[in-house]
Write a protein that holds these residues in place. Structure first.
Motif, PDB file in Angstrom:
ATOM      1  N   MET A  21       0.841  -1.178   0.000  1.00  0.00           N
ATOM      2  CA  MET A  21       0.000   0.000   0.000  1.00  0.00           C
ATOM      3  C   MET A  21       0.889   1.246   0.000  1.00  0.00           C
ATOM      4  SD  MET A  21      -2.804   0.970   2.859  1.00  0.00           S
ATOM      5  CE  MET A  21      -4.245   1.768   2.331  1.00  0.00           C
ATOM      6  N   ALA A  22       0.604   2.194  -0.885  1.00  0.00           N
ATOM      7  CA  ALA A  22       1.417   3.404  -0.987  1.00  0.00           C
ATOM      8  C   ALA A  22       1.147   4.335   0.184  1.00  0.00           C
ATOM      9  CB  ALA A  22       1.098   4.115  -2.300  1.00  0.00           C
ATOM     10  N   ASP A  23       2.189   5.078   0.553  1.00  0.00           N
ATOM     11  CA  ASP A  23       2.021   6.073   1.603  1.00  0.00           C
ATOM     12  C   ASP A  23       1.115   7.186   1.119  1.00  0.00           C
ATOM     13  OD1 ASP A  23       3.712   4.737   3.324  1.00  0.00           O
ATOM     14  OD2 ASP A  23       5.493   5.822   2.662  1.00  0.00           O
ATOM     15  N   LYS A  24       0.326   7.728   2.036  1.00  0.00           N
ATOM     16  CA  LYS A  24      -0.538   8.864   1.721  1.00  0.00           C
ATOM     17  C   LYS A  24       0.352  10.089   1.507  1.00  0.00           C
ATOM     18  CE  LYS A  24      -4.341  11.537   3.561  1.00  0.00           C
ATOM     19  NZ  LYS A  24      -5.186  11.793   4.706  1.00  0.00           N
ATOM     20  N   PRO A  25       0.118  10.878   0.437  1.00  0.00           N
ATOM     21  CA  PRO A  25       0.962  12.054   0.217  1.00  0.00           C
ATOM     22  C   PRO A  25       0.778  13.087   1.317  1.00  0.00           C
ATOM     23  CG  PRO A  25      -0.848  12.018  -1.359  1.00  0.00           C
ATOM     24  CD  PRO A  25      -0.924  10.742  -0.564  1.00  0.00           C
ATOM     25  N   THR A  26       1.841  13.786   1.624  1.00  0.00           N
ATOM     26  CA  THR A  26       1.746  14.874   2.595  1.00  0.00           C
ATOM     27  C   THR A  26       1.059  16.052   1.924  1.00  0.00           C
ATOM     28  OG1 THR A  26       3.860  15.878   1.981  1.00  0.00           O
ATOM     29  CG2 THR A  26       3.917  14.140   3.669  1.00  0.00           C
ATOM     30  N   PRO A  27       0.525  17.009   2.713  1.00  0.00           N
ATOM     31  CA  PRO A  27      -0.134  18.166   2.088  1.00  0.00           C
ATOM     32  C   PRO A  27       0.754  18.878   1.072  1.00  0.00           C
ATOM     33  CG  PRO A  27      -0.627  18.130   4.419  1.00  0.00           C
ATOM     34  CD  PRO A  27       0.387  17.034   4.161  1.00  0.00           C
ATOM     35  N   LYS A  28       2.063  18.928   1.332  1.00  0.00           N
ATOM     36  CA  LYS A  28       2.957  19.642   0.420  1.00  0.00           C
ATOM     37  C   LYS A  28       3.180  18.881  -0.883  1.00  0.00           C
ATOM     38  CE  LYS A  28       5.054  22.135   4.174  1.00  0.00           C
ATOM     39  NZ  LYS A  28       6.166  22.383   5.012  1.00  0.00           N
ATOM     40  N   GLN A  29       2.721  17.626  -0.966  1.00  0.00           N
ATOM     41  CA  GLN A  29       2.868  16.827  -2.182  1.00  0.00           C
ATOM     42  C   GLN A  29       1.576  16.774  -2.996  1.00  0.00           C
ATOM     43  OE1 GLN A  29       4.011  13.243  -0.123  1.00  0.00           O
ATOM     44  NE2 GLN A  29       6.139  13.472  -0.752  1.00  0.00           N
ATOM     45  N   THR A  30       0.488  17.293  -2.471  1.00  0.00           N
ATOM     46  CA  THR A  30      -0.786  17.217  -3.179  1.00  0.00           C
ATOM     47  C   THR A  30      -0.887  18.348  -4.198  1.00  0.00           C
ATOM     48  OG1 THR A  30      -1.914  18.501  -1.476  1.00  0.00           O
ATOM     49  CG2 THR A  30      -1.954  16.107  -1.232  1.00  0.00           C
ATOM     50  N   PRO A  31      -1.717  18.177  -5.215  1.00  0.00           N
ATOM     51  CA  PRO A  31      -1.817  19.203  -6.265  1.00  0.00           C
ATOM     52  C   PRO A  31      -2.459  20.496  -5.761  1.00  0.00           C
ATOM     53  CG  PRO A  31      -3.437  17.470  -6.621  1.00  0.00           C
ATOM     54  CD  PRO A  31      -2.580  17.034  -5.467  1.00  0.00           C
ATOM     55  N   ILE A  32      -2.115  21.575  -6.431  1.00  0.00           N
ATOM     56  CA  ILE A  32      -2.719  22.869  -6.114  1.00  0.00           C
ATOM     57  C   ILE A  32      -4.032  22.973  -6.875  1.00  0.00           C
ATOM     58  CG2 ILE A  32      -2.494  25.366  -6.372  1.00  0.00           C
ATOM     59  CD1 ILE A  32       0.487  25.057  -5.853  1.00  0.00           C
ATOM     60  N   SER A  33      -5.104  23.308  -6.158  1.00  0.00           N
ATOM     61  CA  SER A  33      -6.435  23.471  -6.745  1.00  0.00           C
ATOM     62  C   SER A  33      -6.840  24.932  -6.673  1.00  0.00           C
ATOM     63  CB  SER A  33      -7.459  22.624  -5.989  1.00  0.00           C
ATOM     64  OG  SER A  33      -7.193  21.258  -6.182  1.00  0.00           O
ATOM     65  N   THR A  34      -7.732  25.311  -7.577  1.00  0.00           N
ATOM     66  CA  THR A  34      -8.244  26.678  -7.636  1.00  0.00           C
ATOM     67  C   THR A  34      -9.752  26.645  -7.462  1.00  0.00           C
ATOM     68  OG1 THR A  34      -6.496  27.260  -9.198  1.00  0.00           O
ATOM     69  CG2 THR A  34      -8.363  28.760  -9.045  1.00  0.00           C
ATOM     70  N   ILE A  35     -10.256  27.510  -6.571  1.00  0.00           N
ATOM     71  CA  ILE A  35     -11.699  27.647  -6.377  1.00  0.00           C
ATOM     72  C   ILE A  35     -12.049  29.134  -6.366  1.00  0.00           C
ATOM     73  CG2 ILE A  35     -11.820  25.519  -5.008  1.00  0.00           C
ATOM     74  CD1 ILE A  35     -12.284  27.392  -2.522  1.00  0.00           C
ATOM     75  N   ILE A  36     -13.323  29.412  -6.508  1.00  0.00           N
ATOM     76  CA  ILE A  36     -13.863  30.747  -6.243  1.00  0.00           C
ATOM     77  C   ILE A  36     -14.713  30.575  -4.998  1.00  0.00           C
ATOM     78  CG2 ILE A  36     -15.292  32.649  -7.084  1.00  0.00           C
ATOM     79  CD1 ILE A  36     -12.723  32.186  -8.731  1.00  0.00           C
ATOM     80  N   ASP A  37     -14.375  31.307  -3.926  1.00  0.00           N
ATOM     81  CA  ASP A  37     -15.092  31.101  -2.661  1.00  0.00           C
ATOM     82  C   ASP A  37     -16.459  31.773  -2.682  1.00  0.00           C
ATOM     83  OD1 ASP A  37     -14.649  33.808  -2.010  1.00  0.00           O
ATOM     84  OD2 ASP A  37     -13.280  33.372  -0.364  1.00  0.00           O
ATOM     85  N   HIS A  38     -17.164  31.687  -1.568  1.00  0.00           N
ATOM     86  CA  HIS A  38     -18.558  32.135  -1.485  1.00  0.00           C
ATOM     87  C   HIS A  38     -18.744  33.638  -1.663  1.00  0.00           C
ATOM     88  CE1 HIS A  38     -16.992  32.740   2.532  1.00  0.00           C
ATOM     89  NE2 HIS A  38     -18.027  33.513   2.787  1.00  0.00           N
ATOM     90  N   ILE A  39     -17.650  34.420  -1.590  1.00  0.00           N
ATOM     91  CA  ILE A  39     -17.791  35.866  -1.826  1.00  0.00           C
ATOM     92  C   ILE A  39     -17.030  36.309  -3.077  1.00  0.00           C
ATOM     93  CG2 ILE A  39     -18.337  36.457   0.553  1.00  0.00           C
ATOM     94  CD1 ILE A  39     -15.446  37.389   0.920  1.00  0.00           C
ATOM     95  N   GLY A  40     -16.660  35.340  -3.922  1.00  0.00           N
ATOM     96  CA  GLY A  40     -16.094  35.665  -5.224  1.00  0.00           C
ATOM     97  C   GLY A  40     -14.589  35.819  -5.291  1.00  0.00           C
ATOM     98  N   ARG A  41     -13.878  35.424  -4.243  1.00  0.00           N
ATOM     99  CA  ARG A  41     -12.415  35.514  -4.277  1.00  0.00           C
ATOM    100  C   ARG A  41     -11.823  34.264  -4.904  1.00  0.00           C
ATOM    101  NH1 ARG A  41     -11.704  36.745   2.026  1.00  0.00           N
ATOM    102  NH2 ARG A  41     -12.862  34.800   1.974  1.00  0.00           N
ATOM    103  N   THR A  42     -10.771  34.438  -5.680  1.00  0.00           N
ATOM    104  CA  THR A  42     -10.034  33.298  -6.206  1.00  0.00           C
ATOM    105  C   THR A  42      -9.113  32.800  -5.099  1.00  0.00           C
ATOM    106  OG1 THR A  42     -10.086  34.221  -8.432  1.00  0.00           O
ATOM    107  CG2 THR A  42      -8.434  32.523  -8.000  1.00  0.00           C
ATOM    108  N   VAL A  43      -9.217  31.507  -4.795  1.00  0.00           N
ATOM    109  CA  VAL A  43      -8.439  30.899  -3.721  1.00  0.00           C
ATOM    110  C   VAL A  43      -7.702  29.693  -4.295  1.00  0.00           C
ATOM    111  CG1 VAL A  43      -8.526  29.804  -1.443  1.00  0.00           C
ATOM    112  CG2 VAL A  43     -10.136  31.637  -1.997  1.00  0.00           C
ATOM    113  N   VAL A  44      -6.406  29.591  -4.002  1.00  0.00           N
ATOM    114  CA  VAL A  44      -5.629  28.423  -4.407  1.00  0.00           C
ATOM    115  C   VAL A  44      -5.056  27.774  -3.155  1.00  0.00           C
ATOM    116  CG1 VAL A  44      -5.069  29.350  -6.679  1.00  0.00           C
ATOM    117  CG2 VAL A  44      -3.489  29.710  -4.805  1.00  0.00           C
ATOM    118  N   GLY A  45      -4.916  26.478  -3.214  1.00  0.00           N
ATOM    119  CA  GLY A  45      -4.346  25.737  -2.090  1.00  0.00           C
ATOM    120  C   GLY A  45      -4.149  24.290  -2.486  1.00  0.00           C
ATOM    121  N   ARG A  46      -3.480  23.564  -1.646  1.00  0.00           N
ATOM    122  CA  ARG A  46      -3.225  22.149  -1.912  1.00  0.00           C
ATOM    123  C   ARG A  46      -4.438  21.342  -1.451  1.00  0.00           C
ATOM    124  NH1 ARG A  46       1.370  21.307  -4.297  1.00  0.00           N
ATOM    125  NH2 ARG A  46       3.042  22.804  -4.000  1.00  0.00           N
ATOM    126  N   ALA A  47      -5.067  20.624  -2.388  1.00  0.00           N
ATOM    127  CA  ALA A  47      -6.274  19.851  -2.088  1.00  0.00           C
ATOM    128  C   ALA A  47      -5.894  18.582  -1.336  1.00  0.00           C
ATOM    129  CB  ALA A  47      -7.010  19.512  -3.370  1.00  0.00           C
TER     130      ALA A  47
END
Length: 106
Positions: free
Chosen positions: A1-27
């Motif tokens: 079984m592969a190790d679970k990736p750490t947050p710093k290894q996960t891809p960066i995702s882009t969302i628009i939050d509930h007040i219309g701001r563009t937010v990026v972060g590691r999903a």
């Protein structure tokens, strides 16, 4: 079984939050109802009043100096209140994101 990736290894995702701001972060978690981003950053774009060119500013969702444990910075967004995207960010935006969350010592 592969190790679970750490947050710093996960891809960066882009969302628009509930007040219309563009937010990026590691999903770090993505379900049918929500997405959890690690170290989210707000991307703000505005025209320069003098040149008319667009300026890009990045702000952390919460400043690292406020956190007792810097590894606990997960924010969960309900998909019913946001827009998600499959965009791939330009390397310059990714570098800004990394610089905010992993600043170089002076």
């Amino acid at each position: 079984m592969a190790d679970k990736p750490t947050p710093k290894q996960t891809p960066i995702s882009t969302i628009i939050d509930h007040i219309g701001r563009t937010v990026v972060g590691r999903a770090v978690r993505d379900t049918k109802d929500s997405i959890t981003l690690y170290n989210p950053v707000i991307i703000h774009v505005q025209p320069d009043p003098e040149s008319g060119q667009l300026q890009v500013q990045s702000f952390p969702y919460i400043f690292m100096e406020f956190l007792k444990d810097k590894d606990k910075n997960n924010w969960t967004f309900a998909k019913s209140a946001i827009s998600t995207s499959d965009v791939e960010l330009d390397e310059r935006i990714i570098q800004q994101y990394e610089n905010i969350n992993n600043p170089s010592p002076p």
